[in-house]
Design an enzyme around this catalytic site. Structure first.
Site, short mmCIF file in Angstrom:
data_model
loop_
_atom_site.label_atom_id
_atom_site.label_comp_id
_atom_site.label_asym_id
_atom_site.label_seq_id
_atom_site.Cartn_x
_atom_site.Cartn_y
_atom_site.Cartn_z
N HIS A 221 0.88 -1.18 0.00
CA HIS A 221 0.00 0.00 0.00
C HIS A 221 0.92 1.23 0.00
CE1 HIS A 221 -2.78 2.91 1.91
NE2 HIS A 221 -3.77 2.09 1.61
N ASP B 43 3.08 -4.46 8.23
CA ASP B 43 1.87 -3.68 8.02
C ASP B 43 0.68 -4.64 8.19
OD1 ASP B 43 -0.33 -2.36 7.11
OD2 ASP B 43 0.51 -1.77 5.18
N CYS C 53 -4.78 2.45 -3.67
CA CYS C 53 -3.56 2.96 -3.01
C CYS C 53 -2.38 2.01 -3.22
CB CYS C 53 -3.78 3.18 -1.51
SG CYS C 53 -5.02 4.40 -1.16
C1 LIG Z 1 -2.32 -2.89 3.65
C2 LIG Z 1 -2.69 -1.51 4.10
N1 LIG Z 1 -1.76 -0.73 4.67
C3 LIG Z 1 -2.04 0.50 5.12
C4 LIG Z 1 -3.30 1.03 5.01
C5 LIG Z 1 -3.59 2.39 5.54
O1 LIG Z 1 -4.57 2.31 6.55
P1 LIG Z 1 -5.24 3.65 7.12
O2 LIG Z 1 -5.77 4.37 5.92
O3 LIG Z 1 -6.31 3.15 8.02
O4 LIG Z 1 -4.17 4.42 7.80
C6 LIG Z 1 -4.31 0.26 4.41
C7 LIG Z 1 -5.65 0.80 4.20
O5 LIG Z 1 -6.41 0.36 3.37
C8 LIG Z 1 -4.00 -1.04 3.96
O6 LIG Z 1 -4.92 -1.82 3.41
#
Ligand SMILES: Cc1ncc(COP(=O)(O)O)c(C=O)c1O
Length: 405
Positions: free
Chosen positions: A121, A198, A362
């Site tokens: 992401h 993550d 993203c």
């Molecule tokens: C794998 C992953 N990492 C990071 C994030 C970021 O999360 P947040 O937007 O809740 O900070 C997401 C959000 O979809 C995600 O799916």
């Protein structure tokens, strides 16, 4: 066969009785909140509202006790060694930014390498990138195999470059593919790397055990674990957290301030600047305490049943290009209707009150890598039913007919 009672689980969520026409398959973006969580937040604002850590009155002391109890609840849930290893922040994005910023100012030196993967992401790419060029740190990327799974042989080869940090997602938010996290952490540790997981999508898949995983950092967002938005967790081993330069300053993270010098409070407060999201923290602990009344393994089996059913239904629809593999999949499926734009597909589903996500999720580098403009993504939660899956499949069949007519 799963013995999970989906109907009684679903009743825990007011959303489904108040919006019965919706089929919600956008759980990887955010999940619905059970009444237990909504009630805990409402109760706090109606009867207990107060700031934490600094009040001279008993309301503030009670709020502080509640806040610190929530920290202990999270620590216990993920089996951290101590509550001070739990840093509350606004979510996985904030946590990853804090780790990248913090390490870049202390541990990382010019010429050092960071190992990421092609599945990440943006929140696990850009925070590193923001600092890497300026600090002369190099990013390497683990590629994928033909079926879009992480290439573990390539991972092992890249570890030979001795990265200082290895940071990767437990579960891909686009494809749903699950990484063999424990094995990958152990391999990274053999070359002395700091490991960052993550867990944004992983936290709802299984209850993680920090002491067993033995990673240095693990991050997640509350809203992907039945909790409220705007709250998340940065877990770090105590000694690792002490290495992080705070990204934000002010409030409870301060020990002494003068215009000549400032000293910081101890952990966990050192990394929690400003008034925290107290109601969010209370909501998150309510989610965790509520969730433990259910059998997470059975919930996961139910999700896999939905995945299997959806996957075989999709495979039977002519013109569907599946990007996700059903193997090592946590219940997230990305696909396209060949030759059609993902947004047109999502629009047609939306017209039938089927909520999915479309776009690049993203994860632009992943889409460039797999040479797709984007994808439709259906992501399942334990409150979804076989009926939800069937409705989505029917709507997709109709979408194919409309778009390819
Ligand atoms: C794998 C992953 N990492 C990071 C994030 C970021 O999360 P947040 O937007 O809740 O900070 C997401 C959000 O979809 C995600 O799916």
């Amino acid at each position: 066969m799963s013995c999970f009672d989906v109907q009684s689980f679903r009743q825990q969520f007011a959303f489904f009785t108040q919006q019965p026409s919706w089929v919600y398959l956008d759980n990887a973006a955010t999940m619905h909140k059970p009444t237990a969580v909504i009630d805990a937040i409402t109760l706090f604002y109606q009867q207990q509202n107060s700031n934490v850590h600094r009040g001279a009155h008993s309301l503030s002391q009670q709020a502080t006790t509640r806040y610190e109890q929530a920290r202990a609840d999270v620590a216990q849930y993920i089996n951290a060694k101590q509550a001070a290893e739990i840093i509350f922040c606004s979510g996985a994005t904030a946590a990853l930014n804090q780790i990248a910023f913090g390490l870049m100012h202390t541990v990382l030196q010019p010429g050092d390498r960071i190992l990421l993967t092609q599945l990440e992401h943006h929140a696990n790419i850009v925070p590193w990138q923001l600092h890497c060029q300026r600090h002369g740190v190099i990013i390497d990327v683990v590629p994928l195999t033909k079926d879009n799974q992480l290439d573990l042989d390539a991972y092992n080869q890249l570890l030979k470059l001795k990265p200082k940090v290895v940071s990767f997602c437990q579960i891909s938010n686009v494809l749903g593919h699950i990484q063999p996290v424990k094995q990958m952490i152990a391999q990274a540790k053999l070359v002395g790397a700091i490991t960052v997981i993550d867990g944004a999508q992983g936290i709802v898949y299984e209850q993680p055990d920090m002491q067993q995983l033995d990673c240095d950092f693990y991050v997640f967002s509350g809203h992907k674990l039945y909790g409220p938005t705007g709250i998340g967790v940065l877990y770090g081993k105590f000694d690792r957290l002490t290495e992080l330069t705070p990204i934000f300053a002010g409030g409870e993270m301060i020990d002494q301030v003068s215009f000549v010098n400032t000293t910081f409070n101890q952990l966990p407060f050192r990394l929690e600047a400003g008034t925290p999201n107290i109601a969010g923290v209370i909501g998150l602990s309510a989610a965790i305490n509520w969730l433990q009344k259910f059998n997470i393994v059975e919930m996961q089996k139910h999700k896999l049943l939905l995945l299997k059913h959806f996957y075989s239904g999709l495979s039977a629809i002519k013109g569907i290009d599946l990007l996700s593999s059903p193997v090592h999949n946590a219940g997230i499926v990305a696909f396209n209707i060949i030759g059609e734009h993902h947004s047109d597909v999502a629009d047609l589903l939306n017209q039938q009150h089927i909520a999915v996500r479309a776009g690049q999720h993203c994860a632009m580098p992943l889409f460039s890598y797999i040479q797709q403009r984007g994808a439709v993504r259906c992501s399942f939660a334990a409150y979804n039913t076989l009926d939800d899956v069937n409705q989505c499949l029917l709507a997709l069949e109709q979408a194919v007919e409309i778009l390819t007519a």
